[in-house]
Design a protein around this motif. Sequence first.
Motif, short mmCIF file in Angstrom:
data_model
loop_
_atom_site.label_atom_id
_atom_site.label_comp_id
_atom_site.label_asym_id
_atom_site.label_seq_id
_atom_site.Cartn_x
_atom_site.Cartn_y
_atom_site.Cartn_z
N LEU A 61 -16.14 -17.23 9.82
CA LEU A 61 -14.93 -17.18 10.62
C LEU A 61 -15.27 -16.92 12.10
O LEU A 61 -16.10 -16.05 12.40
N PRO A 62 -14.63 -17.64 13.02
CA PRO A 62 -14.92 -17.46 14.46
C PRO A 62 -14.59 -16.04 14.92
O PRO A 62 -13.52 -15.50 14.60
N GLN A 63 -15.49 -15.45 15.67
CA GLN A 63 -15.31 -14.06 16.10
C GLN A 63 -14.24 -13.95 17.17
O GLN A 63 -13.61 -12.89 17.34
N THR A 64 -13.98 -15.01 17.92
CA THR A 64 -13.04 -14.94 19.04
C THR A 64 -11.59 -15.23 18.63
O THR A 64 -10.69 -15.15 19.46
N ASN A 93 -16.98 -29.40 -3.04
CA ASN A 93 -15.87 -29.65 -2.12
C ASN A 93 -15.63 -31.15 -2.05
O ASN A 93 -16.54 -31.95 -2.27
N GLY A 94 -14.39 -31.51 -1.72
CA GLY A 94 -14.08 -32.91 -1.47
C GLY A 94 -13.71 -33.74 -2.68
O GLY A 94 -13.35 -34.91 -2.54
N LYS A 95 -13.78 -33.17 -3.88
CA LYS A 95 -13.49 -33.99 -5.06
C LYS A 95 -12.02 -34.37 -5.13
O LYS A 95 -11.68 -35.47 -5.58
N GLY A 96 -11.13 -33.50 -4.65
CA GLY A 96 -9.72 -33.85 -4.63
C GLY A 96 -9.43 -34.95 -3.62
O GLY A 96 -8.75 -35.93 -3.92
N ILE A 101 -2.81 -22.62 15.63
CA ILE A 101 -2.71 -21.74 14.47
C ILE A 101 -3.27 -22.48 13.26
O ILE A 101 -2.82 -23.58 12.93
N LEU A 102 -4.24 -21.86 12.60
CA LEU A 102 -4.84 -22.42 11.40
C LEU A 102 -4.50 -21.53 10.21
O LEU A 102 -4.71 -20.32 10.26
N ILE A 103 -4.00 -22.14 9.14
CA ILE A 103 -3.69 -21.41 7.90
C ILE A 103 -4.68 -21.89 6.85
O ILE A 103 -4.76 -23.09 6.56
N THR A 104 -5.45 -20.97 6.25
CA THR A 104 -6.52 -21.41 5.36
C THR A 104 -6.93 -20.28 4.42
O THR A 104 -6.35 -19.21 4.40
N GLY A 105 -7.98 -20.56 3.60
CA GLY A 105 -8.60 -19.54 2.77
C GLY A 105 -8.37 -19.68 1.28
O GLY A 105 -9.16 -19.17 0.48
N SER A 106 -7.28 -20.35 0.89
CA SER A 106 -6.96 -20.42 -0.53
C SER A 106 -5.88 -21.46 -0.77
O SER A 106 -4.93 -21.59 0.01
N ARG A 159 -17.58 -21.27 1.46
CA ARG A 159 -18.37 -21.37 2.69
C ARG A 159 -18.57 -22.81 3.17
O ARG A 159 -18.30 -23.10 4.33
N PRO A 160 -19.01 -23.74 2.31
CA PRO A 160 -19.19 -25.10 2.82
C PRO A 160 -17.89 -25.71 3.34
O PRO A 160 -17.88 -26.40 4.36
N GLY A 161 -16.80 -25.45 2.63
CA GLY A 161 -15.53 -26.00 3.07
C GLY A 161 -15.07 -25.44 4.40
O GLY A 161 -14.57 -26.16 5.27
N LEU A 162 -15.24 -24.13 4.57
CA LEU A 162 -14.82 -23.51 5.82
C LEU A 162 -15.73 -23.92 6.98
O LEU A 162 -15.27 -24.11 8.11
N GLU A 163 -17.02 -24.06 6.72
CA GLU A 163 -17.93 -24.53 7.77
C GLU A 163 -17.50 -25.91 8.26
O GLU A 163 -17.48 -26.18 9.47
N ALA A 164 -17.17 -26.79 7.32
CA ALA A 164 -16.74 -28.14 7.70
C ALA A 164 -15.41 -28.10 8.44
O ALA A 164 -15.21 -28.83 9.42
N LEU A 165 -14.52 -27.22 8.00
CA LEU A 165 -13.22 -27.09 8.67
C LEU A 165 -13.38 -26.64 10.11
O LEU A 165 -12.79 -27.22 11.04
#
Length: 428
Positions: free
Chosen positions: A357-360, A55-58, A413-418, A320-326
Motif C-alpha cells: 500500500l502506498p505510504q503517501t 489472479n486474472g482468472k475471472g 478514491i480507490l476502494i479495494t482489498g476484498s 499481493r500480486p493483484g494489489l501490486e498490479a493495481l
Amino acid sequence: MQYAEAIDYLYSRLPVFHRIGAKAIKPGLGNTLLLCEALGNPQHQFTSIHVAGTNGKGSTSHMLAAIYQSAGYRVGLYTSPHLRSFTERIRLNGQPIPEDEVARFVAQHQGLIERIEPSFFEVTVAMAFAFFARETVDVALIEVGLGGRLDSTNVITPVASVITNIGYDHTDILGDTLPLIAGEKAGIIKPGVPVLIGETHPETEGIFRGVAESLQAPIAFADQQYTLRDNGIVEGLRQVQVWQDSGSVYSLALDLLGDYQLKNLPAVLATVAVLQPLFPVSPAAEQDGLAAVTSLTGLKGRFQTLQDHPRVIADTAHNRPGLEALFHTIRSLAYTQLRIVIGLVADKDRSHILDVLPQTAAYYFCQAQTPRSLPADVLQAEAALIGRRGHVFTDVNAALSAALQDSAADDLILITGSNYTIAELPNL
C-alpha cells in the motif's frame, strides 16, 4: 420454493467459504461427482474451457466469453464469488441464471443435497453444469474456485485448460511456495488437452512442462507467443498493440481499463488461436468482444470507475500480486491526493499485503458484513505499524462517504482489498 427461500436454504444448510473460509472446503471431488452422477453427468454434455490462476482468472473467463459471444456462439460462464447476487455466478450469453431456475433446482434436489451434504460451492458447480447442459451451450467458460487439482470444477474434461499466473494466495491451503501452488493449479491439465500458461515464471515453468509432458498435453506459454504494448486509454478504451510470434501485428481495444489486463490478454488470445479449428473466431469478433466485455458479460469490480470529480475506482484486488498490479495502474493516473478505502478478510497473510500500500495515501479502514472480515480497528493498527495511517469506519459506504467529504475534485478514491468489501457498494 421461491428464490429467496432457496438462497436462504443454501446459505443456512451448507458450509460457505466467504463466511467461514477454509473450513467450508470439502476435500476431494467425491461430492461433486456424486451430485453430477445423480444429475445425469451434465459436465460431459457440453464443451468447456477451464480457467485457473492466482489472479486474472475471472477477467480471463469473461474476456473469452465476450469473444465467443461476439462470434455468435451460445456461451455459458461460471465464475465465483458473486458480488451482488448469487445468480451472477452462472450466466448464459451474459445474462444471469433466472432466479426461478435456482429455486427449481434447489427444490427438486433438496433430498439429494441433504443426503450427500456437499459444500455450498459444490452445489453451485453442479447447478451450473446442469443449467449449461439443459441450455445446450456451444461452449462454457468454467473458472476454478480455488487451486485446481481438488477444486469442484475439476470434474470436466475441457477442450483447453488455461492457467493465468501463479502468486502467493491461499497459502494455508495450496502451499507456501510457488512450485507447490503451481502443482495445485496444474491439476486441471488433462491428458491430450492443450494447456495455455499466461505468464512464464522460472520457478513454475518446469512444473507445468513436467505435468503437461506426463499427460501428453500440448503446452504453450502465451507471453512467449504474444508481445503487447500499452498505448494508453483513448475514448474510454485501453489501446493495445499486439505482436504475434508469427510476425503479425495488430491493434485491440479493451473496455477493462486496468493495465494489469495486459497480463491476462496473451492467454486469452492464445486460447482463441488454439481453438480456431473447433470454434472459429474472426478478427472482428475478437476485437468487438474485447471492446465490450463489461456490457456483454456483466463483469464488475475490475478497475471500475463509479464517478468522476473526484474519480472513484473500485477494484477487487485482494492479494499481493493483484494489489501490486493495481497500484502500477494507479501510478499512471493524474491526481492530487490518493485516498484508499480498504477492507480485508481475516485469513489472508497480511504481512505480504500491507507493505504494497502506498505510504503517501490517506486511508479509510472498513470491514465487510461477513464473519471472515478483518475488524477495521485491527487493520488500522496493523497498517499503522508500517506507516499507513487512517480512520476506522463501520462499513465501506461510511468510509467512502468520509473519503468523498474529504476530497477535492482532482483527488482519486480507490476502494479495494476484498470482493466482499466491493460487493457492498450500492452503485456498483
